[in-house]
Design a protein around this motif. Sequence first.
Motif, PDB file in Angstrom:
ATOM      1  N   MET A  91       0.854  -1.169   0.000  1.00 51.22           N
ATOM      2  CA  MET A  91       0.000   0.000   0.000  1.00 51.22           C
ATOM      3  C   MET A  91       0.896   1.226   0.000  1.00 51.22           C
ATOM      4  O   MET A  91       1.626   1.462   0.936  1.00 51.22           O
ATOM      5  CB  MET A  91      -0.889  -0.028   1.245  1.00 51.22           C
ATOM      6  CG  MET A  91      -1.956   1.015   1.237  1.00 51.22           C
ATOM      7  SD  MET A  91      -3.184   0.676   2.486  1.00 51.22           S
ATOM      8  CE  MET A  91      -2.856   2.029   3.579  1.00 51.22           C
ATOM      9  N   LEU A  92       0.836   2.004  -1.060  1.00 49.93           N
ATOM     10  CA  LEU A  92       1.710   3.156  -1.185  1.00 49.93           C
ATOM     11  C   LEU A  92       1.079   4.439  -0.664  1.00 49.93           C
ATOM     12  O   LEU A  92       1.767   5.307  -0.172  1.00 49.93           O
ATOM     13  CB  LEU A  92       2.109   3.345  -2.649  1.00 49.93           C
ATOM     14  CG  LEU A  92       2.873   2.180  -3.262  1.00 49.93           C
ATOM     15  CD1 LEU A  92       3.074   2.394  -4.746  1.00 49.93           C
ATOM     16  CD2 LEU A  92       4.198   1.995  -2.559  1.00 49.93           C
ATOM     17  N   GLY A  93      -0.195   4.582  -0.801  1.00 53.64           N
ATOM     18  CA  GLY A  93      -0.872   5.785  -0.344  1.00 53.64           C
ATOM     19  C   GLY A  93      -2.155   5.402   0.354  1.00 53.64           C
ATOM     20  O   GLY A  93      -2.363   4.247   0.702  1.00 53.64           O
ATOM     21  N   GLU A 124      -8.936   4.046  -0.294  1.00 54.66           N
ATOM     22  CA  GLU A 124     -10.293   4.588  -0.227  1.00 54.66           C
ATOM     23  C   GLU A 124     -11.286   3.457  -0.449  1.00 54.66           C
ATOM     24  O   GLU A 124     -11.146   2.693  -1.406  1.00 54.66           O
ATOM     25  CB  GLU A 124     -10.500   5.648  -1.316  1.00 54.66           C
ATOM     26  CG  GLU A 124      -9.488   6.774  -1.299  1.00 54.66           C
ATOM     27  CD  GLU A 124      -9.772   7.829  -0.262  1.00 54.66           C
ATOM     28  OE1 GLU A 124     -10.958   7.992   0.113  1.00 54.66           O
ATOM     29  OE2 GLU A 124      -8.813   8.476   0.186  1.00 54.66           O
ATOM     30  N   LEU A 125     -12.270   3.343   0.432  1.00 55.10           N
ATOM     31  CA  LEU A 125     -13.308   2.326   0.304  1.00 55.10           C
ATOM     32  C   LEU A 125     -14.674   2.984   0.448  1.00 55.10           C
ATOM     33  O   LEU A 125     -14.851   3.861   1.294  1.00 55.10           O
ATOM     34  CB  LEU A 125     -13.163   1.257   1.386  1.00 55.10           C
ATOM     35  CG  LEU A 125     -11.854   0.477   1.442  1.00 55.10           C
ATOM     36  CD1 LEU A 125     -11.834  -0.425   2.669  1.00 55.10           C
ATOM     37  CD2 LEU A 125     -11.678  -0.342   0.186  1.00 55.10           C
ATOM     38  N   THR A 140     -21.097  -3.133   9.572  1.00 49.17           N
ATOM     39  CA  THR A 140     -20.167  -4.186   9.190  1.00 49.17           C
ATOM     40  C   THR A 140     -19.590  -3.891   7.810  1.00 49.17           C
ATOM     41  O   THR A 140     -20.325  -3.563   6.876  1.00 49.17           O
ATOM     42  CB  THR A 140     -20.886  -5.547   9.180  1.00 49.17           C
ATOM     43  OG1 THR A 140     -21.409  -5.786  10.500  1.00 49.17           O
ATOM     44  CG2 THR A 140     -19.941  -6.670   8.784  1.00 49.17           C
ATOM     45  N   VAL A 141     -18.267  -3.985   7.701  1.00 48.66           N
ATOM     46  CA  VAL A 141     -17.592  -3.797   6.416  1.00 48.66           C
ATOM     47  C   VAL A 141     -17.875  -5.040   5.577  1.00 48.66           C
ATOM     48  O   VAL A 141     -17.662  -6.173   6.046  1.00 48.66           O
ATOM     49  CB  VAL A 141     -16.074  -3.602   6.617  1.00 48.66           C
ATOM     50  CG1 VAL A 141     -15.355  -3.508   5.271  1.00 48.66           C
ATOM     51  CG2 VAL A 141     -15.796  -2.371   7.483  1.00 48.66           C
ATOM     52  N   ALA A 167     -11.545  -8.126   3.060  1.00 50.60           N
ATOM     53  CA  ALA A 167     -10.375  -8.849   2.540  1.00 50.60           C
ATOM     54  C   ALA A 167      -9.270  -7.869   2.148  1.00 50.60           C
ATOM     55  O   ALA A 167      -8.088  -8.122   2.405  1.00 50.60           O
ATOM     56  CB  ALA A 167     -10.775  -9.720   1.355  1.00 50.60           C
ATOM     57  N   GLU A 168      -9.638  -6.746   1.545  1.00 52.56           N
ATOM     58  CA  GLU A 168      -8.650  -5.715   1.194  1.00 52.56           C
ATOM     59  C   GLU A 168      -7.980  -5.169   2.458  1.00 52.56           C
ATOM     60  O   GLU A 168      -6.768  -4.959   2.485  1.00 52.56           O
ATOM     61  CB  GLU A 168      -9.311  -4.567   0.433  1.00 52.56           C
ATOM     62  CG  GLU A 168      -9.779  -4.902  -0.959  1.00 52.56           C
ATOM     63  CD  GLU A 168     -10.426  -3.695  -1.615  1.00 52.56           C
ATOM     64  OE1 GLU A 168      -9.725  -2.687  -1.833  1.00 52.56           O
ATOM     65  OE2 GLU A 168     -11.639  -3.764  -1.899  1.00 52.56           O
TER      66      GLU A 168
END
Length: 104
Positions: free
Chosen positions: A1-3, A6-7, A26-27, A33-34
């Motif tokens: 993960m570089l930056g 966003e989800l 709940t996600v 998983a991400e």
Amino acid sequence: MLGPMELEFSGEVWHWRGPSPYHFVTVPPPHAAELEAVKRLVTYGWGMIPVAARIGGTPFTTSLFAKDGGFVLPVKDAVRVREGIEVGDTVEVHLTVEGPRPRR
């Protein structure tokens, strides 16, 4: 993960009546998983992942909790009141997970 990651997702608000009652969303599993894939880079312990969140027009900061192989987003009372959110409502959530945390 570089930056920042966003989800965006929607979910139902539910209430946990434990010793410290709180409201959560709940996600969804694909996003969980991400998050699991980057957790070790961003957690500050106990699997907690600090995030900047937004529901409706209300931004807030909190940490995702690991639960049942996924993650849940705590929804602060101030956010629920401002947005008129009740248990059972479906809300649109925007999360930002910052890049790797410096190692101490």
